[in-house]
Design a protein around this motif. Structure first.
Motif, PDB file in Angstrom:
ATOM      1  N   ASP A 106      24.462 -57.542  13.165  1.00  0.00           N
ATOM      2  CA  ASP A 106      23.403 -58.129  13.988  1.00  0.00           C
ATOM      3  C   ASP A 106      22.109 -58.157  13.176  1.00  0.00           C
ATOM      4  O   ASP A 106      21.824 -57.216  12.421  1.00  0.00           O
ATOM      5  N   MET A 107      21.324 -59.229  13.324  1.00  0.00           N
ATOM      6  CA  MET A 107      20.083 -59.384  12.570  1.00  0.00           C
ATOM      7  C   MET A 107      18.884 -58.933  13.388  1.00  0.00           C
ATOM      8  O   MET A 107      18.771 -59.263  14.562  1.00  0.00           O
ATOM      9  N   TYR A 108      17.981 -58.202  12.724  1.00  0.00           N
ATOM     10  CA  TYR A 108      16.751 -57.755  13.368  1.00  0.00           C
ATOM     11  C   TYR A 108      15.566 -57.988  12.450  1.00  0.00           C
ATOM     12  O   TYR A 108      15.675 -57.875  11.219  1.00  0.00           O
ATOM     13  N   ILE A 109      14.432 -58.331  13.043  1.00  0.00           N
ATOM     14  CA  ILE A 109      13.172 -58.407  12.332  1.00  0.00           C
ATOM     15  C   ILE A 109      12.143 -57.575  13.091  1.00  0.00           C
ATOM     16  O   ILE A 109      12.331 -57.275  14.271  1.00  0.00           O
ATOM     17  N   GLY A 110      11.077 -57.197  12.405  1.00  0.00           N
ATOM     18  CA  GLY A 110      10.042 -56.412  13.061  1.00  0.00           C
ATOM     19  C   GLY A 110       9.139 -55.763  12.034  1.00  0.00           C
ATOM     20  O   GLY A 110       9.410 -55.776  10.827  1.00  0.00           O
ATOM     21  N   SER A 111       8.075 -55.150  12.513  1.00  0.00           N
ATOM     22  CA  SER A 111       7.051 -54.603  11.624  1.00  0.00           C
ATOM     23  C   SER A 111       7.549 -53.437  10.787  1.00  0.00           C
ATOM     24  O   SER A 111       7.012 -53.165   9.716  1.00  0.00           O
ATOM     25  N   GLY A 112       8.586 -52.737  11.254  1.00  0.00           N
ATOM     26  CA  GLY A 112       9.068 -51.574  10.506  1.00  0.00           C
ATOM     27  C   GLY A 112      10.180 -51.859   9.542  1.00  0.00           C
ATOM     28  O   GLY A 112      10.627 -50.953   8.809  1.00  0.00           O
ATOM     29  N   MET A 113      10.658 -53.102   9.479  1.00  0.00           N
ATOM     30  CA  MET A 113      11.839 -53.405   8.683  1.00  0.00           C
ATOM     31  C   MET A 113      11.619 -53.262   7.175  1.00  0.00           C
ATOM     32  O   MET A 113      12.570 -53.075   6.427  1.00  0.00           O
ATOM     33  N   GLY A 114      10.383 -53.372   6.727  1.00  0.00           N
ATOM     34  CA  GLY A 114      10.115 -53.251   5.304  1.00  0.00           C
ATOM     35  C   GLY A 114       9.696 -51.866   4.871  1.00  0.00           C
ATOM     36  O   GLY A 114       9.305 -51.665   3.711  1.00  0.00           O
ATOM     37  N   ASP A 115       9.825 -50.878   5.760  1.00  0.00           N
ATOM     38  CA  ASP A 115       9.409 -49.511   5.471  1.00  0.00           C
ATOM     39  C   ASP A 115      10.642 -48.624   5.411  1.00  0.00           C
ATOM     40  O   ASP A 115      11.321 -48.414   6.421  1.00  0.00           O
ATOM     41  N   ILE A 116      10.952 -48.095   4.224  1.00  0.00           N
ATOM     42  CA  ILE A 116      12.175 -47.311   4.056  1.00  0.00           C
ATOM     43  C   ILE A 116      12.192 -46.076   4.954  1.00  0.00           C
ATOM     44  O   ILE A 116      13.250 -45.649   5.423  1.00  0.00           O
ATOM     45  N   ALA A 117      11.017 -45.529   5.268  1.00  0.00           N
ATOM     46  CA  ALA A 117      10.958 -44.344   6.130  1.00  0.00           C
ATOM     47  C   ALA A 117      11.467 -44.648   7.535  1.00  0.00           C
ATOM     48  O   ALA A 117      11.966 -43.754   8.231  1.00  0.00           O
ATOM     49  N   SER A 118      11.366 -45.902   7.980  1.00  0.00           N
ATOM     50  CA  SER A 118      11.818 -46.274   9.322  1.00  0.00           C
ATOM     51  C   SER A 118      13.318 -46.103   9.496  1.00  0.00           C
ATOM     52  O   SER A 118      13.805 -45.931  10.627  1.00  0.00           O
ATOM     53  N   TYR A 119      14.064 -46.127   8.389  1.00  0.00           N
ATOM     54  CA  TYR A 119      15.524 -46.091   8.469  1.00  0.00           C
ATOM     55  C   TYR A 119      16.074 -44.674   8.594  1.00  0.00           C
ATOM     56  O   TYR A 119      17.296 -44.490   8.653  1.00  0.00           O
ATOM     57  N   LYS A 120      15.175 -43.681   8.671  1.00  0.00           N
ATOM     58  CA  LYS A 120      15.620 -42.330   8.969  1.00  0.00           C
ATOM     59  C   LYS A 120      16.117 -42.227  10.404  1.00  0.00           C
ATOM     60  O   LYS A 120      16.922 -41.350  10.729  1.00  0.00           O
ATOM     61  N   ASP A 121      15.632 -43.119  11.272  1.00  0.00           N
ATOM     62  CA  ASP A 121      16.054 -43.147  12.679  1.00  0.00           C
ATOM     63  C   ASP A 121      16.279 -44.611  13.050  1.00  0.00           C
ATOM     64  O   ASP A 121      15.392 -45.271  13.619  1.00  0.00           O
ATOM     65  N   ILE A 122      17.459 -45.125  12.741  1.00  0.00           N
ATOM     66  CA  ILE A 122      17.733 -46.552  12.933  1.00  0.00           C
ATOM     67  C   ILE A 122      17.729 -46.939  14.411  1.00  0.00           C
ATOM     68  O   ILE A 122      17.188 -47.991  14.766  1.00  0.00           O
ATOM     69  N   PRO A 123      18.303 -46.147  15.328  1.00  0.00           N
ATOM     70  CA  PRO A 123      18.217 -46.528  16.746  1.00  0.00           C
ATOM     71  C   PRO A 123      16.776 -46.720  17.215  1.00  0.00           C
ATOM     72  O   PRO A 123      16.468 -47.662  17.958  1.00  0.00           O
ATOM     73  N   ALA A 124      15.876 -45.840  16.784  1.00  0.00           N
ATOM     74  CA  ALA A 124      14.474 -45.982  17.170  1.00  0.00           C
ATOM     75  C   ALA A 124      13.860 -47.223  16.543  1.00  0.00           C
ATOM     76  O   ALA A 124      13.052 -47.923  17.178  1.00  0.00           O
ATOM     77  N   LEU A 125      14.250 -47.520  15.307  1.00  0.00           N
ATOM     78  CA  LEU A 125      13.749 -48.719  14.633  1.00  0.00           C
ATOM     79  C   LEU A 125      14.189 -49.980  15.374  1.00  0.00           C
ATOM     80  O   LEU A 125      13.382 -50.890  15.615  1.00  0.00           O
ATOM     81  N   LEU A 126      15.443 -50.021  15.774  1.00  0.00           N
ATOM     82  CA  LEU A 126      15.947 -51.208  16.467  1.00  0.00           C
ATOM     83  C   LEU A 126      15.313 -51.363  17.847  1.00  0.00           C
ATOM     84  O   LEU A 126      15.092 -52.493  18.312  1.00  0.00           O
ATOM     85  N   ALA A 127      15.015 -50.256  18.482  1.00  0.00           N
ATOM     86  CA  ALA A 127      14.433 -50.305  19.824  1.00  0.00           C
ATOM     87  C   ALA A 127      13.069 -50.986  19.832  1.00  0.00           C
ATOM     88  O   ALA A 127      12.682 -51.596  20.839  1.00  0.00           O
ATOM     89  N   LYS A 128      12.350 -50.908  18.722  1.00  0.00           N
ATOM     90  CA  LYS A 128      11.024 -51.536  18.664  1.00  0.00           C
ATOM     91  C   LYS A 128      11.039 -52.831  17.845  1.00  0.00           C
ATOM     92  O   LYS A 128       9.980 -53.366  17.512  1.00  0.00           O
TER      93      LYS A 128
END
Length: 406
Positions: free
Chosen positions: A47-69
């Motif tokens: 599944d494809m997602y875009i958003g403000s956190g997608m370019g920040d490697i630190a965001s991928y420590k919690d992928i469910p939270a990243l996808l939620a926003k």
């Protein structure tokens, strides 16, 4: 006006995390005066997602939270406009589609690097960077790659491929392999990279374990003779099937007989050439991708050996019809000095930028050249006739409800 680039990474692959690292590295190194980058994350369900956190490697420590926003999207070609359209679509209100000009897949492994993603982009009419469908599929199949390169007189080790049907008869399969190759042998999934599922076997017990491991990741497994006194040399190539150039050569350093996933991505500690991320915001921490692997750059080769490797790399790249940047891995048998093609990475980890900087091509310029190569391919394809008018359907008669078979 800036070119809008959809940088795609992740995907349904065992190399998912490596792709995320490579993709974000590429986002950070893009020329922001020339390009506007839209990070597009592919989940492990594709599944494809875009958003403000997608370019920040630190965001991928919690992928469910990243996808939620973030916003799930699908790609569409609407009257020649390529768009990332919010999904599910809303008739009133909600986010608007995001237009882009070109897709840039920085993906590794099955379902994404093997022609599947490229075929999807091709079908919906999205221009994209890197190898096309055929080159991706051929390059990711180690056995087919060997067959193509043999036809071009590029030295490869002989190999055999075994299927799930062979694996169901584990009483005879090890015996058959022993009869063909003896020991030691190397066992690997036929279409994976990053050293996943690869083992060296020196005994029957080790061979059985190696087959079990490889068949966890693929339905077809390749077996070949394992070189005892092995030295690995890698070289990257930039270009297309018509014109290409080679990078500097490297020699990876590792802790076992073969370069493992842990050597590449977990235990990597910045040996020589081990910096990562380029001049625009690299991440030098452990696990920062292939750029952090301990290696010798340049490899300890004579001028003649270096040019031989670089020449074979370019010839292999062209023979396989690749485009953009690939990395070709070679093996030297130190017992006799023979050089063999091992495998090609059609979209290599970190896009092998660390091999281009020593020859005067910064990462930012490398990415720009890759985009220009894809636009060159697009212009060439637009000059080809794919359809023509015909009246076959107007006059077709299928012979009633039973069809027209005669």
């Amino acid at each position: 006006m800036k070119t809008r680039v959809a940088m795609i990474f992740g995907g349904k692959t065992v190399e998912h995390e490596v792709s995320v690292i490579s993709g974000i590295q590429a986002c950070m190194a893009m020329d922001t005066d020339k390009y506007e980058v839209i990070p597009v994350y592919l989940t492990k369900d594709n599944d494809m997602y875009i958003g403000s956190g997608m370019g920040d490697i630190a965001s991928y420590k919690d992928i469910p939270a990243l996808l939620a926003k973030s916003q799930r999207v699908i790609m569409l070609n609407d009257g020649g406009r390529t768009e990332l359209v919010p999904y599910p679509m809303k008739k009133f209100g909600g986010p608007k589609p995001v237009e882009f000009d070109i897709a840039f897949p920085v993906v590794h492994g099955t379902n994404v690097e093997d022609g599947a993603l490229q075929g999807y982009l091709k079908t919906i009419g999205v221009p994209f960077v890197g190898p096309d469908v055929t080159a991706s599929a051929v390059s990711m199949d180690k056995f087919i790659t060997k067959a193509v390169l043999k036809m071009h007189d590029i030295p490869v080790l002989d190999a055999e491929v075994y299927t799930l049907a062979d694996y169901q008869d584990m009483e005879s399969l090890p015996v058959r392999i022993e009869e063909v190759f003896g020991y030691p042998v190397i066992v690997k999934p036929v279409n994976l990279g990053s050293s996943v599922g690869i083992s060296v076997a020196k005994t029957r017990a080790e061979l059985v374990n190696a087959l079990d491991d490889a068949f966890r990741y693929a339905t077809r497994v390749l077996v070949e003779h394992a070189i005892g006194s092995l030295r690995e040399i890698n070289c990257s190539v930039l270009g297309d099937e018509n014109e290409a150039i080679a990078s500097e050569c490297e020699e990876p350093l590792h802790t076992a007989e073969i370069l493992s996933y842990e050597d590449k991505y977990v235990n990597s500690g910045g040996g020589k050439g081990g910096k990562s991320g380029g001049s625009k915001g690299g991440n030098g921490s452990k696990g920062a991708g292939m750029a952090n692997l301990a290696r010798k750059i340049p490899a300890d080769l004579s001028p003649e050996e270096r040019e031989h490797v670089r020449d074979l790399a370019v010839r292999s790249f062209k023979a396989l019809g690749c485009n953009g940047v690939s990395r070709i891995d070679f093996m030297i048998d130190e017992d006799n000095g023979n050089l063999y093609f091992n495998e090609i990475n059609p979209i290599p980890g970190s896009l092998s930028f660390y091999l281009w900087e020593p020859v005067g091509v910064p990462y930012t310029e490398l990415l720009d050249r890759m985009i220009q190569l894809s636009l060159k391919r697009q212009r060439a394809e637009e000059s080809i006739t794919f359809t023509f008018d015909t009246n076959i359907l107007k006059n077709a008669n299928l012979g009633g409800s039973k069809g027209g078979k005669r």
